[in-house]
Design an enzyme around this catalytic site. Structure first.
Site, PDB file in Angstrom:
ATOM      1  N   TYR A  47       0.827  -1.210   0.000  1.00 44.06           N
ATOM      2  CA  TYR A  47       0.000   0.000   0.000  1.00 44.06           C
ATOM      3  C   TYR A  47       0.859   1.257   0.000  1.00 44.06           C
ATOM      4  CZ  TYR A  47      -4.704  -1.708   0.981  1.00 44.06           C
ATOM      5  OH  TYR A  47      -5.938  -2.259   0.882  1.00 44.06           O
ATOM      6  N   TYR A  79      -9.758  -9.614   2.618  1.00 40.29           N
ATOM      7  CA  TYR A  79     -10.413  -9.821   3.915  1.00 40.29           C
ATOM      8  C   TYR A  79     -10.831 -11.285   4.174  1.00 40.29           C
ATOM      9  CZ  TYR A  79     -10.879  -4.714   4.519  1.00 40.29           C
ATOM     10  OH  TYR A  79     -10.629  -3.378   4.689  1.00 40.29           O
ATOM     11  N   GLY A  94     -13.383   4.005   4.729  1.00 42.50           N
ATOM     12  CA  GLY A  94     -13.523   5.319   4.088  1.00 42.50           C
ATOM     13  C   GLY A  94     -13.937   5.124   2.637  1.00 42.50           C
ATOM     14  N   ASP A  95     -14.647   6.096   2.082  1.00 39.09           N
ATOM     15  CA  ASP A  95     -15.162   5.911   0.716  1.00 39.09           C
ATOM     16  C   ASP A  95     -14.109   6.202  -0.366  1.00 39.09           C
ATOM     17  OD1 ASP A  95     -14.923   8.616   0.911  1.00 39.09           O
ATOM     18  OD2 ASP A  95     -17.025   9.088   0.456  1.00 39.09           O
ATOM     19  N   ASP A 208      28.467   6.957 -20.440  1.00 42.87           N
ATOM     20  CA  ASP A 208      28.499   6.246 -19.149  1.00 42.87           C
ATOM     21  C   ASP A 208      29.925   5.737 -18.896  1.00 42.87           C
ATOM     22  OD1 ASP A 208      27.836   4.753 -16.909  1.00 42.87           O
ATOM     23  OD2 ASP A 208      26.871   3.133 -18.050  1.00 42.87           O
TER      24      ASP A 208
HETATM   25  C1  SPV Z   1      23.395   1.023 -15.151  1.00 43.22           C
HETATM   26  O1  SPV Z   1      22.172   1.054 -15.148  1.00 43.22           O
HETATM   27  O2  SPV Z   1      24.096   2.031 -15.261  1.00 43.22           O
HETATM   28  C2  SPV Z   1      24.095  -0.264 -14.988  1.00 43.22           C
HETATM   29  C3  SPV Z   1      23.429  -1.493 -15.424  1.00 43.22           C
HETATM   30  O3  SPV Z   1      25.223  -0.257 -14.575  1.00 43.22           O
HETATM   31  S1  SPV Z   1      23.965  -1.828 -17.033  1.00 43.22           S
HETATM   32  O4  SPV Z   1      23.669  -0.665 -17.846  1.00 43.22           O
HETATM   33  O5  SPV Z   1      23.259  -3.003 -17.481  1.00 43.22           O
HETATM   34  O6  SPV Z   1      25.386  -2.058 -16.988  1.00 43.22           O
HETATM   35 MG    MG Z   2      26.112   1.640 -14.488  1.00 39.17          MG
END
Ligand code: SPV
Ligand code: MG
Length: 435
Positions: A47, A79, A94-95, A208
């Site tokens: 919830y 329930y 509650g409604d 990245d």
């Molecule tokens: C990310 O989400 O940055 C990860 C997971 O490290 S992956 O992209 O699969 O490496």
């Molecule tokens: Mg990562």
């Protein structure tokens, strides 16, 4: 319990009592003797009412409410068991559950009452300033570092599998926090958030490769924390130098992050989903174990988790290497193991989990089913997985939609053509709750 007096049952899922609850009890008393159900922990978290006090204390709290004659524990959100146990003449609620995902619980209750006898009484939901304030106080409590940080460990014990979804902004955090669905007659939602290095970098238009610095990554965490209460698992990439990692651990802990996952790579990190298509170097067991041990030594609370991510399958070094590393990293102090794969077939991941679980029944296992996305959470849990991370699906769904809109506006020299697929202006301006 008197045989002549009618029995009125109501279920509470709260750690504080406010006017709304008192009003329900007052109404209930008009019909007979009032029995309150305390919703159990497992059902409460579905919830999005994560308990901040144990069930025993909630039972004690409800007993102190004037007009309550008995308190029982309701384990399930439905329930069925309670109707058999209490056999109430009336159930009062509650409604506010007539619409939205909770209406499925109401429908099921009405069916039960048709079969067993009994009547549902719905009272107008009280939402005055005082109730609003108390709700906000509860939410703030859950958002505090000391509550949020330990919540991941608690969830691992409470849930068959903890479901985390990527968040990289306040808005995606809100999606992770608030999305609730009705699934097979029950309510379901995400348990935690993953602050992905891929999505955090992508949102900033950067690759990245550990380019987005920690200060910026922490800023993202802060944006998410400001509007959510759910626990955060931080993608710490390689963790950097052990000498730097210890500071990261302290900062994350202080902020209330629950876990950091660091991967056993060294040098220039590239995203794992490139696999062997790019040059990536795996760290030695010794170096990475030392980094984990340094992080664990720096940690000040018992709540925080350092999870070791193994890249052996990604880098095609084999199952044996992955298993050997897992055992070594646990020995070095890792609180969990994340195993990654970019195979479409989940077989590789499942074999690792089975082999790991034969040797280690306890250490939490984490997986990221981006490539092997046919496997279900239930199947993963059956192979000993504790945390499933949906690492990038929000970013990947938003980007094509935004790009298509940009293309279509450019093509049409106006925005009319895209309007049908856009969120209504009224919805977007009211999307975020104001204080
Ligand atoms: C990310 O989400 O940055 C990860 C997971 O490290 S992956 O992209 O699969 O490496
Ligand atoms: Mg990562």
């Amino acid at each position: 319990m008197s045989k002549t007096c009618k029995k009125v049952y109501t279920c509470f899922c709260t750690d504080i009592i406010h006017d709304g609850h008192l009003n329900i009890i007052k109404e209930a008393q008009k019909y007979g003797e009032v029995i309150v159900g305390a919703l159990g922990d497992k059902a409460s978290i579905r919830y999005n009412k994560f308990p901040t006090i144990p069930i025993e204390d909630r039972v004690k709290l409800y007993r102190t409410i004037p007009g309550v004659s008995q308190v029982v524990v309701q384990e399930d959100m439905h329930y069925d068991d309670i109707i058999t146990l209490v056999q109430p003449d009336y159930v009062i609620h509650g409604d506010n559950w007539k619409t939205g995902p909770e209406s499925t619980i109401r429908e099921h209750l009405l069916e039960l009452l048709r079969v067993h006898g009994g009547e549902l009484i719905e009272v107008p939901y009280t939402y005055n300033e005082k109730v609003k304030k108390m709700d906000a106080v509860m939410r703030e409590k859950l958002a505090m570092p000391e509550y949020r940080r330990k919540r991941l460990r608690q969830l691992i014990h409470m849930c068959p599998v903890v479901k985390a979804i990527e968040a990289h902004s306040g808005l995606t955090g809100l999606i992770a926090e608030k999305t609730v669905v009705e699934n097979n007659g029950k309510l379901d939602q995400f348990d935690a958030m993953w602050v992905s290095s891929l999505c955090d970098s992508t949102a900033k238009g950067k690759p990245d490769i550990e380019l987005v610095d920690m200060t910026s990554r922490f800023r993202t965490i802060d944006d998410i924390m400001e509007v959510t209460t759910k626990p955060i698992i931080f993608d710490g990439d390689t963790g950097g130098l052990a000498e730097h990692f210890v500071y990261t651990v302290r900062s994350l802990e202080r902020m209330g992050v629950s876990a950091v996952i660091i991967e056993d790579k060294t040098g220039l990190k590239k995203n794992s989903l490139f696999g062997t298509e790019v040059q990536q170097t795996q760290d030695t067991i010794e170096n990475f174990s030392a980094k984990i041990a340094a992080g664990k030594a720096a940690q000040l609370t018992d709540d925080f988790m350092i999870i070791a991510r193994i890249e052996s399958l990604i880098l095609e070094r084999g199952m044996q290497d992955a298993l050997e590393r897992a055992a070594a990293f646990v020995k070095a102090g890792a609180d969990g193991i994340m195993i990654h794969s970019r195979k479409k077939d989940p077989e590789e991941i499942l074999s690792f989990c089975d082999a790991f679980r034969k040797k280690d029944a306890k250490t939490p296992l984490v997986v990221v089913p981006t490539s092997f996305n046919t496997v279900t959470e239930e199947e993963l849990a059956a192979h000993g997985v504790n945390i499933v991370i949906y690492a990038n699906q929000l970013t990947r769904s938003a980007f094509p939609a935004m790009q298509q809109t940009a293309v279509d506006i450019l093509k049409n020299h106006r925005a009319k053509e895209v309007d049908d697929r856009l969120m209504a202006i009224k919805d977007i301006i009211t999307l975020i709750d104001e204080i």
